[in-house]
Design a protein around this motif. Structure first.
Motif, PDB file in Angstrom:
ATOM      1  N   THR A  98       0.805  -1.219   0.000  1.00 21.56           N
ATOM      2  CA  THR A  98       0.000   0.000   0.000  1.00 21.56           C
ATOM      3  C   THR A  98       0.839   1.271   0.000  1.00 21.56           C
ATOM      4  N   THR A  99       2.143   1.157   0.146  1.00 26.37           N
ATOM      5  CA  THR A  99       3.018   2.321   0.227  1.00 26.37           C
ATOM      6  C   THR A  99       3.975   2.337  -0.956  1.00 26.37           C
ATOM      7  N   PRO A 100       4.012   3.462  -1.704  1.00 28.18           N
ATOM      8  CA  PRO A 100       4.924   3.507  -2.847  1.00 28.18           C
ATOM      9  C   PRO A 100       6.384   3.713  -2.439  1.00 28.18           C
ATOM     10  N   ASN A 101       6.624   4.155  -1.220  1.00 32.08           N
ATOM     11  CA  ASN A 101       7.993   4.426  -0.758  1.00 32.08           C
ATOM     12  C   ASN A 101       8.564   3.226  -0.023  1.00 32.08           C
ATOM     13  N   GLY A 102       9.850   3.284   0.288  1.00 33.41           N
ATOM     14  CA  GLY A 102      10.465   2.262   1.117  1.00 33.41           C
ATOM     15  C   GLY A 102      11.236   1.213   0.365  1.00 33.41           C
ATOM     16  N   ARG A 103      11.322   1.348  -0.951  1.00 32.68           N
ATOM     17  CA  ARG A 103      12.008   0.331  -1.741  1.00 32.68           C
ATOM     18  C   ARG A 103      13.424   0.737  -2.145  1.00 32.68           C
ATOM     19  N   GLY A 104      13.789   1.995  -1.981  1.00 34.39           N
ATOM     20  CA  GLY A 104      15.038   2.538  -2.497  1.00 34.39           C
ATOM     21  C   GLY A 104      16.279   1.801  -2.061  1.00 34.39           C
ATOM     22  N   LEU A 105      16.479   1.651  -0.753  1.00 31.90           N
ATOM     23  CA  LEU A 105      17.694   0.985  -0.291  1.00 31.90           C
ATOM     24  C   LEU A 105      17.684  -0.501  -0.602  1.00 31.90           C
ATOM     25  N   GLY A 106      16.519  -1.099  -0.645  1.00 32.09           N
ATOM     26  CA  GLY A 106      16.429  -2.499  -1.054  1.00 32.09           C
ATOM     27  C   GLY A 106      16.903  -2.672  -2.493  1.00 32.09           C
ATOM     28  N   LEU A 107      16.524  -1.722  -3.345  1.00 27.86           N
ATOM     29  CA  LEU A 107      16.991  -1.757  -4.731  1.00 27.86           C
ATOM     30  C   LEU A 107      18.498  -1.550  -4.808  1.00 27.86           C
ATOM     31  N   VAL A 108      18.997  -0.572  -4.059  1.00 22.01           N
ATOM     32  CA  VAL A 108      20.438  -0.314  -4.058  1.00 22.01           C
ATOM     33  C   VAL A 108      21.188  -1.560  -3.593  1.00 22.01           C
ATOM     34  N   ASP A 109      20.681  -2.193  -2.553  1.00 17.08           N
ATOM     35  CA  ASP A 109      21.313  -3.406  -2.030  1.00 17.08           C
ATOM     36  C   ASP A 109      21.326  -4.515  -3.083  1.00 17.08           C
ATOM     37  N   ALA A 110      20.241  -4.623  -3.848  1.00 17.89           N
ATOM     38  CA  ALA A 110      20.157  -5.665  -4.876  1.00 17.89           C
ATOM     39  C   ALA A 110      21.015  -5.340  -6.103  1.00 17.89           C
ATOM     40  N   LEU A 111      21.157  -4.058  -6.426  1.00 23.01           N
ATOM     41  CA  LEU A 111      21.839  -3.664  -7.653  1.00 23.01           C
ATOM     42  C   LEU A 111      23.349  -3.497  -7.498  1.00 23.01           C
ATOM     43  N   ALA A 112      23.770  -2.919  -6.381  1.00 18.03           N
ATOM     44  CA  ALA A 112      25.188  -2.602  -6.196  1.00 18.03           C
ATOM     45  C   ALA A 112      25.953  -3.832  -5.723  1.00 18.03           C
ATOM     46  N   ASP A 113      27.236  -3.871  -6.053  1.00 19.54           N
ATOM     47  CA  ASP A 113      28.063  -4.963  -5.559  1.00 19.54           C
ATOM     48  C   ASP A 113      28.338  -4.789  -4.071  1.00 19.54           C
ATOM     49  N   THR A 114      28.547  -3.567  -3.635  1.00 21.42           N
ATOM     50  CA  THR A 114      28.637  -3.243  -2.208  1.00 21.42           C
ATOM     51  C   THR A 114      28.070  -1.848  -2.026  1.00 21.42           C
ATOM     52  N   TRP A 115      27.686  -1.523  -0.801  1.00 23.39           N
ATOM     53  CA  TRP A 115      27.293  -0.157  -0.493  1.00 23.39           C
ATOM     54  C   TRP A 115      27.477   0.068   1.000  1.00 23.39           C
ATOM     55  N   HIS A 116      27.654   1.323   1.360  1.00 26.73           N
ATOM     56  CA  HIS A 116      27.796   1.689   2.767  1.00 26.73           C
ATOM     57  C   HIS A 116      27.438   3.164   2.940  1.00 26.73           C
TER      58      HIS A 116
END
Length: 150
Positions: A98-116
């Motif tokens: 029901t919420t369009p927000n909240g997916r950003g970091l999940g996407l970054v985690d899935a797309l990037a090889d590493t992140w911090h």
């Protein structure tokens, strides 16, 4: 013995809250073109552009800040860094239907090889690392290199 040196290429630009996301993607695409990634590694280039969109959006929406975007290519990894003025560190959330927000970091985690994330006196910086296809060790671009097992 010869010294091992590392050369890096980088670009930086600030994107304001109003209209910054599309401009950031376009700007990043130009630099990916100059590195040959859009033709040589199109899937990775697409992941970088989506990450740029998500991190700039987070800076605008959650930090209410302009987004300072830096791309750095060090011949191993492309580092995508976005700085904003909020000291609040991002936390991945579980999105609901029901919420369009909240997916950003999940996407970054899935797309990037590493992140911090790095705290700074004037806010924070989120850094996502991408390595082109064919690179043997995705952990070579972690901030302090691979950590030994203890």
């Amino acid at each position: 013995m010869g010294e091992m040196s590392m050369r890096a290429t980088g670009w930086a630009r600030s994107f304001p809250i109003n209209g910054g996301i599309r401009a950031a993607r376009s700007w990043a695409r130009e630099h990916l073109d100059s590195l040959g990634w859009t033709t040589g590694a199109p899937e990775t280039a697409g992941a970088v552009l989506l990450t740029v969109s998500e991190l700039v959006t987070n800076a605008h929406l959650h930090a209410h800040s302009s987004a300072n975007l830096v791309l750095t290519w060090d011949s191993r990894c492309l580092h995508v860094s976005v700085h904003d003025s909020s000291p609040v560190l991002p936390t991945p959330r579980t999105p609901d239907a029901t919420t369009p927000n909240g997916r950003g970091l999940g996407l970054v985690d899935a797309l990037a090889d590493t992140w911090h994330t790095r705290r700074q006196t004037d806010g924070k910086t989120v850094v996502a690392c991408f390595y082109p296809p064919g690179q043997p060790d995705p952990h070579a671009c972690e901030p302090d290199g691979p950590q030994p097992d203890h």
